[in-house]
Enzyme design. Structure first.
Site, PDB file in Angstrom:
ATOM      1  CG  ASP A 263      -2.197   0.816   0.973  1.00  0.00           C
ATOM      2  OD1 ASP A 263      -3.211   0.598   1.644  1.00  0.00           O
ATOM      3  OD2 ASP A 263      -2.139   1.699   0.074  1.00  0.00           O
ATOM      4  CE1 TYR A 264       1.510   8.134  -0.654  1.00  0.00           C
ATOM      5  CE2 TYR A 264       0.195   7.793  -2.608  1.00  0.00           C
ATOM      6  CZ  TYR A 264       1.035   8.584  -1.856  1.00  0.00           C
ATOM      7  OH  TYR A 264       1.387   9.830  -2.310  1.00  0.00           O
TER       8      TYR A 264
END
Ligand code: GLC
Length: 708
Positions: A263-264
């Site tokens: 994820d980011y």
């Protein structure tokens, strides 16, 4: 390309070029960034390095992506095309009900259709991958992202997850009109402690395996070629560097051999979590955990190459990861056809009639009629006053509708004009009652009070400590109630709100979730009875926040309280509210009454490889045709470990004409009875079982069988 050609390409790449394929940047590195879905990061890239990385986040639009791809093909030394990925989780231009609303439809086939239509628009706009399905089971409405999942039940979430993958991917991810799915957020992100986003997850292994993993596994088995690692920790190790979770569970036990993307910024956040010493350590740990793409952090970009020069193990792992990224590009057909979509396809699919109708139908079938004491359906000649800011708000499409165009969104007030131009409806689009509004309410046959939360109040990071209806809306309701008690409470929200006062005083309650671009048209069709409500609760509505997290599929405890009638000392109950939900899983009303026969079982004993068929008849005793979500629940009465009081194990949603009777059957096999026993073996144990078939998790329509 053949496997051999991919291997040859890999062998021609330098170590640095391989690592660059394992990076994802957002559009900010290419000039006109459209979308930032995480905190800013300031790290440097070498000249033109942004044209050598493997994948891009959050950009879309045929012309835009065509230009970007031309840059990659020209500047990447081996002319390797990029993969364009973005969050298209409930529509691209035409927005459909948020996933929690789709969960309320109790209709995975509808969700497959929505995903298919979404893929047509996203693919036309040049996208290759969507960061969906979000498979995170959630039992805590304080968590703003419960809106992005399909609710609290493992079995139902799994059905929706596989439906989304099937809808997105269709007849192949290399085909125009389809997009590849990415299963997220692996794993158990929805169990965030205290419902606060990004906080830790404290679960026993059995709960993780039995409740949280089935939906991810279903999406992997349905063929999703990507999985996204979650921000949270499992066993106090961040998912992105968690070898047990990412290799043993995901790759070995679930057999996933595709690409894992973080994820980011999640890789570098392992340093902040304090389980990685620094970015160099984080990079090595993530690589060892089998993470192939580092999204929006510079751990792989700037801290992997030097240490890999000294480590044959890291170089081998880099080869494995880079090859998985190249294989994904090959499966997407990018080496032959790097540019997806066209202007013509965008014009053909964006807001096309079929998608508009689908948006209306989906909203109709995901809204839940929580209460109705005869007020609905309203006659078309009724004098209606509509109050509340949400009545004219376009912020009712839900978060992650990142490519939506708000000027296309049909508000509740506009929808009645376009669908029922002759209706006598006055709209007072504000949340504070005034004389004029109340005078109109007083002279109306019915008042629709629009309450809940605008869509920016839920979604990523939007945790709240109190899921009660906001004070402003409670006051608005009370002011209207003071002059006219014929009230329909119309709820827009991305989570189940605690609404005991509305439950007590409203004549009717309709929960519309976030119905999407054209969904309000469908909401009016329900209100005027041109459609029959059939939505059901996918995630329990609590009396109070204090009950959270909660689920229908609870355990008895050693001191259970059955049918609490006031506080029971020395037993498991609250002094102030019931243990049960205000509106429990599977609950929802129709304008028809559906009558169930007793459950008939083909046998009273199930053998290891046999099956029992459980059958009911369902009769529509009403005057309106309608759909009825027929639910099968099973209980394992005794186990080597405690077992839930009931679990959903089957669902069908037949259309039943007024007065008609249909027969609904479910096959029960030992597969449905398995759980992790004392020794963590996934088994079905012989003994007594109860089975219920009915219209909600409250059903008492019971039968029994034995597993030999
Ligand atoms: C966000 C979200 C994730 C999304 C990703 C890319 O932080 O957690 O769901 O897919 O970043 O936008």
């Amino acid at each position: 390309m053949t496997e051999l050609q991919l291997q040859e390409l890999l062998s021609e790449m330098s170590l640095g070029e391989k690592i660059e394929q394992m990076i994802q940047f957002h559009g900010g590195f290419y000039g006109d960034v459209k979308l930032i879905t995480g905190p800013g990061h300031d790290y440097s890239v070498k000249p033109d390095q942004q044209w050598r990385i493997g994948t891009v986040l959050g950009e879309a639009g045929y012309e835009h992506l065509k230009k970007l791809q031309e840059g990659f093909m020209e500047k990447q030394p081996h002319h390797i095309p990029a993969i364009f990925m973005s969050d298209v989780i409930h529509g691209y231009r035409t927005i459909y009900p948020v996933p929690l609303g789709q969960g309320a439809s109790f209709d995975p086939e509808l969700t497959r259709e929505l995903a298919e239509a979404t893929a047509k628009e996203a693919s036309a706009a040049g996208l290759h991958v969507t960061f969906s399905p979000m498979c995170d089971l959630s039992r805590d409405a304080r968590w703003g992202r419960c809106m992005e999942g399909t609710g609290e039940d493992p079995w139902l979430n799994a059905r929706f997850a596989e439906a989304m993958v099937s809808g997105y991917q269709g007849d192949g991810i290399d085909k125009q009109g389809n997009i590849a799915a990415c299963v997220k957020h692996f794993a158990a992100y929805g169990a965030a402690t205290a419902g606060r986003d990004y906080s830790g997850v404290e679960l026993c292994e059995r709960t993780l395996l039995e409740d949280y993993l089935p939906s991810y596994e279903a999406a992997v088995k349905a063929g999703a070629p990507l999985v996204m690692s979650a921000f949270n920790t499992i066993n106090r190790i961040p998912c992105s560097t968690n070898q047990w979770l990412m290799r043993k569970i995901l790759r070995e036990r679930m057999g996933f051999d595709g690409v894992v993307i973080s994820d980011y910024g999640a890789v570098q956040e392992t340093v902040v979590h304090t389980s990685s010493y620094d970015k160099k350590d984080a990079a090595a740990k993530a690589l060892r955990a089998g993470l192939d793409i580092d999204m929006m952090s510079d751990c792989y970009l700037s801290y992997l190459e030097e240490q890999a020069k000294e480590s044959e193990e890291l170089r081998r792992l880099i080869d494995e990861s880079c090859l998985r990224v190249l294989e994904l590009k090959n499966r997407l057909g990018l080496f032959d056809d790097p540019v997806r979509g066209s202007k013509e396809l965008e014009e053909k699919y964006f807001y096309c009639d079929a998608h508009k109708e689908l948006s209306v139908r989906a909203a109709r079938e995901s809204a839940i009629l929580l209460k109705n004491e005869g007020l609905l359906p309203l006659a078309k000649e009724c004098r209606i006053t509509v109050v509340g800011k949400l009545a004219t708000s376009t912020k009712i499409v839900g978060s992650w509708a990142i490519f939506a165009e708000s000027d296309k969104t049909v508000t509740f007030g506009e929808a009645v004009k376009c669908r029922y131009p002759e209706a006598k409806v006055e709209v007072y689009p504000y949340d504070t009652a005034d004389e004029k509004m109340l005078a109109a309410c007083k002279r109306s046959d019915a008042v629709i009070v629009c309450m809940g939360e605008e869509d920016e109040k839920s979604g990523e990071s939007k945790s709240i400590s109190d899921v009660s209806l906001c004070r402003e809306h409670q006051m608005l309701f009370d002011a209207v109630y003071g002059v006219n008690e014929k009230i329909l409470s119309l709820i827009y929200a991305g989570r189940p709100l605690a609404i005991p006062m509305l439950a007590e005083k409203s004549e009717a309650i309709l929960d519309a979730w976030y119905p999407g671009t054209f969904g309000n048209i469908g909401i009016w069709e329900l209100i005027f009875g041109d459609a029959n409500p059939c939505g059901r609760v996918p995630m329990s509505f609590p009396y109070t926040t204090g009950q959270l997290p909660m689920s229908y599929s609870a355990f008895t405890t050693g001191r259970p309280v059955e049918d609490r009638n006031g506080f029971v000392p020395f037993a498991s109950n609250y002094m102030d509210v019931p243990n049960t939900a205000l509106y429990p899983f599977g609950w929802g009303l129709s304008y028809s009454t559906f009558e169930y026969s007793s459950v008939v079982l083909s046998h009273d004993t199930l053998t290891e490889d046999g099956k029992i068929t459980a059958t009911v008849t369902v009769t529509n005793k009403g005057t309106m045709d309608g759909k009825e979500p027929v639910q099968l629940y099973i209980r394992d009465v005794k186990g080597s470990v405690i077992r839930p009081c009931r679990e959903l194990k089957g669902l069908q949603k037949p259309f039943v004409k007024a007065g008609e009777t249909v027969t609904v059957s479910f096959d029960i096999t030992t597969e449905l009875l398995r759980f992790y026993n004392e020794d963590m073996e996934f088994v079905a144990e012989p003994g007594e079982f109860k089975v219920w078939i009915g219209g909600s998790s409250l059903t008492k329509n019971e039968a029994e069988f034995r597993l030999a």
